[in-house]
Design a protein around this motif. Structure first.
Motif, PDB file in Angstrom:
ATOM      1  N   GLY A   1       0.756  -1.236   0.000  1.00 30.43           N
ATOM      2  CA  GLY A   1       0.000   0.000   0.000  1.00 30.43           C
ATOM      3  C   GLY A   1       0.791   1.294   0.000  1.00 30.43           C
ATOM      4  O   GLY A   1       0.217   2.373   0.136  1.00 30.43           O
ATOM      5  N   HIS A   2       2.096   1.210  -0.154  1.00 30.14           N
ATOM      6  CA  HIS A   2       2.927   2.415  -0.165  1.00 30.14           C
ATOM      7  C   HIS A   2       3.235   2.835  -1.599  1.00 30.14           C
ATOM      8  O   HIS A   2       3.184   2.024  -2.511  1.00 30.14           O
ATOM      9  N   LEU A   3       3.571   4.082  -1.772  1.00 28.87           N
ATOM     10  CA  LEU A   3       4.087   4.551  -3.049  1.00 28.87           C
ATOM     11  C   LEU A   3       5.607   4.410  -2.960  1.00 28.87           C
ATOM     12  O   LEU A   3       6.228   5.019  -2.092  1.00 28.87           O
ATOM     13  N   ALA A   4       6.182   3.595  -3.806  1.00 31.96           N
ATOM     14  CA  ALA A   4       7.629   3.351  -3.752  1.00 31.96           C
ATOM     15  C   ALA A   4       8.184   3.319  -5.171  1.00 31.96           C
ATOM     16  O   ALA A   4       7.623   2.665  -6.045  1.00 31.96           O
ATOM     17  N   THR A   5       9.285   4.036  -5.355  1.00 29.36           N
ATOM     18  CA  THR A   5       9.911   4.112  -6.669  1.00 29.36           C
ATOM     19  C   THR A   5      11.424   4.098  -6.515  1.00 29.36           C
ATOM     20  O   THR A   5      11.962   4.738  -5.624  1.00 29.36           O
ATOM     21  N   GLY A   6      12.075   3.379  -7.399  1.00 29.56           N
ATOM     22  CA  GLY A   6      13.526   3.377  -7.450  1.00 29.56           C
ATOM     23  C   GLY A   6      14.007   4.229  -8.619  1.00 29.56           C
ATOM     24  O   GLY A   6      13.468   4.133  -9.718  1.00 29.56           O
ATOM     25  N   TYR A   7      14.973   5.064  -8.346  1.00 36.28           N
ATOM     26  CA  TYR A   7      15.612   5.874  -9.396  1.00 36.28           C
ATOM     27  C   TYR A   7      16.985   5.275  -9.637  1.00 36.28           C
ATOM     28  O   TYR A   7      17.794   5.204  -8.717  1.00 36.28           O
ATOM     29  N   ASN A   8      17.249   4.856 -10.866  1.00 36.65           N
ATOM     30  CA  ASN A   8      18.461   4.113 -11.175  1.00 36.65           C
ATOM     31  C   ASN A   8      19.331   4.834 -12.198  1.00 36.65           C
ATOM     32  O   ASN A   8      18.866   5.182 -13.277  1.00 36.65           O
ATOM     33  N   ILE A   9      20.609   5.023 -11.853  1.00 32.78           N
ATOM     34  CA  ILE A   9      21.565   5.602 -12.806  1.00 32.78           C
ATOM     35  C   ILE A   9      22.548   4.560 -13.330  1.00 32.78           C
ATOM     36  O   ILE A   9      23.341   4.855 -14.211  1.00 32.78           O
ATOM     37  N   PHE A  10      22.491   3.343 -12.775  1.00 30.62           N
ATOM     38  CA  PHE A  10      23.422   2.293 -13.181  1.00 30.62           C
ATOM     39  C   PHE A  10      22.722   1.356 -14.160  1.00 30.62           C
ATOM     40  O   PHE A  10      21.888   0.554 -13.778  1.00 30.62           O
ATOM     41  N   HIS A  11      23.033   1.490 -15.425  1.00 28.42           N
ATOM     42  CA  HIS A  11      22.351   0.723 -16.465  1.00 28.42           C
ATOM     43  C   HIS A  11      23.206  -0.471 -16.863  1.00 28.42           C
ATOM     44  O   HIS A  11      24.304  -0.307 -17.377  1.00 28.42           O
ATOM     45  N   SER A  12      22.706  -1.656 -16.597  1.00 25.56           N
ATOM     46  CA  SER A  12      23.455  -2.870 -16.913  1.00 25.56           C
ATOM     47  C   SER A  12      22.818  -3.577 -18.107  1.00 25.56           C
ATOM     48  O   SER A  12      21.711  -3.245 -18.539  1.00 25.56           O
ATOM     49  N   TYR A  13      23.477  -4.579 -18.583  1.00 22.98           N
ATOM     50  CA  TYR A  13      22.974  -5.369 -19.702  1.00 22.98           C
ATOM     51  C   TYR A  13      21.708  -6.131 -19.320  1.00 22.98           C
ATOM     52  O   TYR A  13      20.970  -6.602 -20.183  1.00 22.98           O
ATOM     53  N   LEU A  14      21.413  -6.231 -18.021  1.00 24.26           N
ATOM     54  CA  LEU A  14      20.229  -6.962 -17.578  1.00 24.26           C
ATOM     55  C   LEU A  14      18.947  -6.152 -17.767  1.00 24.26           C
ATOM     56  O   LEU A  14      17.855  -6.706 -17.757  1.00 24.26           O
ATOM     57  N   GLY A  15      19.061  -4.850 -17.908  1.00 27.15           N
ATOM     58  CA  GLY A  15      17.926  -4.007 -18.255  1.00 27.15           C
ATOM     59  C   GLY A  15      16.800  -3.978 -17.240  1.00 27.15           C
ATOM     60  O   GLY A  15      15.632  -4.070 -17.604  1.00 27.15           O
ATOM     61  N   TYR A  16      17.115  -3.815 -15.973  1.00 30.81           N
ATOM     62  CA  TYR A  16      16.073  -3.767 -14.952  1.00 30.81           C
ATOM     63  C   TYR A  16      15.117  -2.608 -15.210  1.00 30.81           C
ATOM     64  O   TYR A  16      15.539  -1.495 -15.484  1.00 30.81           O
ATOM     65  N   ARG A  17      13.799  -2.892 -15.096  1.00 31.82           N
ATOM     66  CA  ARG A  17      12.786  -1.868 -15.318  1.00 31.82           C
ATOM     67  C   ARG A  17      11.683  -1.867 -14.275  1.00 31.82           C
ATOM     68  O   ARG A  17      11.029  -0.853 -14.086  1.00 31.82           O
ATOM     69  N   ASP A  18      11.415  -2.997 -13.645  1.00 28.70           N
ATOM     70  CA  ASP A  18      10.289  -3.103 -12.726  1.00 28.70           C
ATOM     71  C   ASP A  18      10.428  -2.123 -11.571  1.00 28.70           C
ATOM     72  O   ASP A  18      11.424  -2.136 -10.847  1.00 28.70           O
ATOM     73  N   ASN A  19       9.426  -1.268 -11.412  1.00 29.89           N
ATOM     74  CA  ASN A  19       9.339  -0.303 -10.312  1.00 29.89           C
ATOM     75  C   ASN A  19      10.488   0.704 -10.303  1.00 29.89           C
ATOM     76  O   ASN A  19      10.825   1.243  -9.252  1.00 29.89           O
ATOM     77  N   LEU A  20      11.087   0.944 -11.465  1.00 27.20           N
ATOM     78  CA  LEU A  20      12.240   1.840 -11.557  1.00 27.20           C
ATOM     79  C   LEU A  20      12.006   2.968 -12.544  1.00 27.20           C
ATOM     80  O   LEU A  20      11.274   2.814 -13.518  1.00 27.20           O
ATOM     81  N   ILE A  21      12.665   4.069 -12.285  1.00 28.15           N
ATOM     82  CA  ILE A  21      12.827   5.126 -13.274  1.00 28.15           C
ATOM     83  C   ILE A  21      14.305   5.117 -13.619  1.00 28.15           C
ATOM     84  O   ILE A  21      15.150   5.424 -12.777  1.00 28.15           O
ATOM     85  N   ASN A  22      14.610   4.681 -14.825  1.00 26.51           N
ATOM     86  CA  ASN A  22      15.996   4.661 -15.279  1.00 26.51           C
ATOM     87  C   ASN A  22      16.342   6.051 -15.789  1.00 26.51           C
ATOM     88  O   ASN A  22      15.678   6.594 -16.665  1.00 26.51           O
ATOM     89  N   THR A  23      17.372   6.629 -15.224  1.00 23.63           N
ATOM     90  CA  THR A  23      17.715   8.019 -15.497  1.00 23.63           C
ATOM     91  C   THR A  23      19.227   8.181 -15.487  1.00 23.63           C
ATOM     92  O   THR A  23      19.948   7.203 -15.624  1.00 23.63           O
ATOM     93  N   ASN A  24      19.712   9.389 -15.295  1.00 20.70           N
ATOM     94  CA  ASN A  24      21.152   9.619 -15.197  1.00 20.70           C
ATOM     95  C   ASN A  24      21.422  10.594 -14.047  1.00 20.70           C
ATOM     96  O   ASN A  24      20.495  11.213 -13.518  1.00 20.70           O
ATOM     97  N   LEU A  25      22.661  10.735 -13.678  1.00 20.28           N
ATOM     98  CA  LEU A  25      23.038  11.544 -12.523  1.00 20.28           C
ATOM     99  C   LEU A  25      22.666  13.014 -12.705  1.00 20.28           C
ATOM    100  O   LEU A  25      22.212  13.663 -11.758  1.00 20.28           O
ATOM    101  N   ASP A  26      22.815  13.545 -13.904  1.00 18.97           N
ATOM    102  CA  ASP A  26      22.448  14.950 -14.138  1.00 18.97           C
ATOM    103  C   ASP A  26      20.958  15.171 -13.886  1.00 18.97           C
ATOM    104  O   ASP A  26      20.576  16.163 -13.269  1.00 18.97           O
TER     105      ASP A  26
END
Length: 90
Positions: A25-50
């Motif tokens: 029941g919580h709002l939870a989000t991961g912000y990811n700047i480390f992009h690997s060949y595995l391509g994680y996407r579930d519950n993430l916002i893939n972004t960059n440090l800037d």
């Protein structure tokens, strides 16, 4: 509760934790700047440090709890941690 996870996703840990927090029941989000060949996407916002730095004030104001992975934070040098603390956020 609004939970931030960031900013390095390794082995799907942030996505898995955010998924379980959402299931509870919580709002939870991961912000990811480390992009690997595995391509994680579930519950993430893939972004960059800037982009993280540019939106850090919004992120700090929006989320209630911050969980930083792998000795990271929103701004290099951990300059955001005092601001998070001063707003009474965990």
């Amino acid at each position: 509760m609004k939970v931030f996870h960031g900013i390095i996703e390794i082995a799907g840990q942030m996505g898995i934790m955010c998924g379980e927090l959402k299931r509870r029941g919580h709002l939870a989000t991961g912000y990811n700047i480390f992009h690997s060949y595995l391509g994680y996407r579930d519950n993430l916002i893939n972004t960059n440090l800037d982009e993280i730095k540019n939106t850090s004030k919004h992120i700090i104001n929006f989320f209630d709890v911050f969980h930083f992975h792998y000795a990271s934070s929103l701004i290099p040098g951990y300059k955001d941690l005092e601001l998070i603390k001063s707003k009474g956020k965990k």
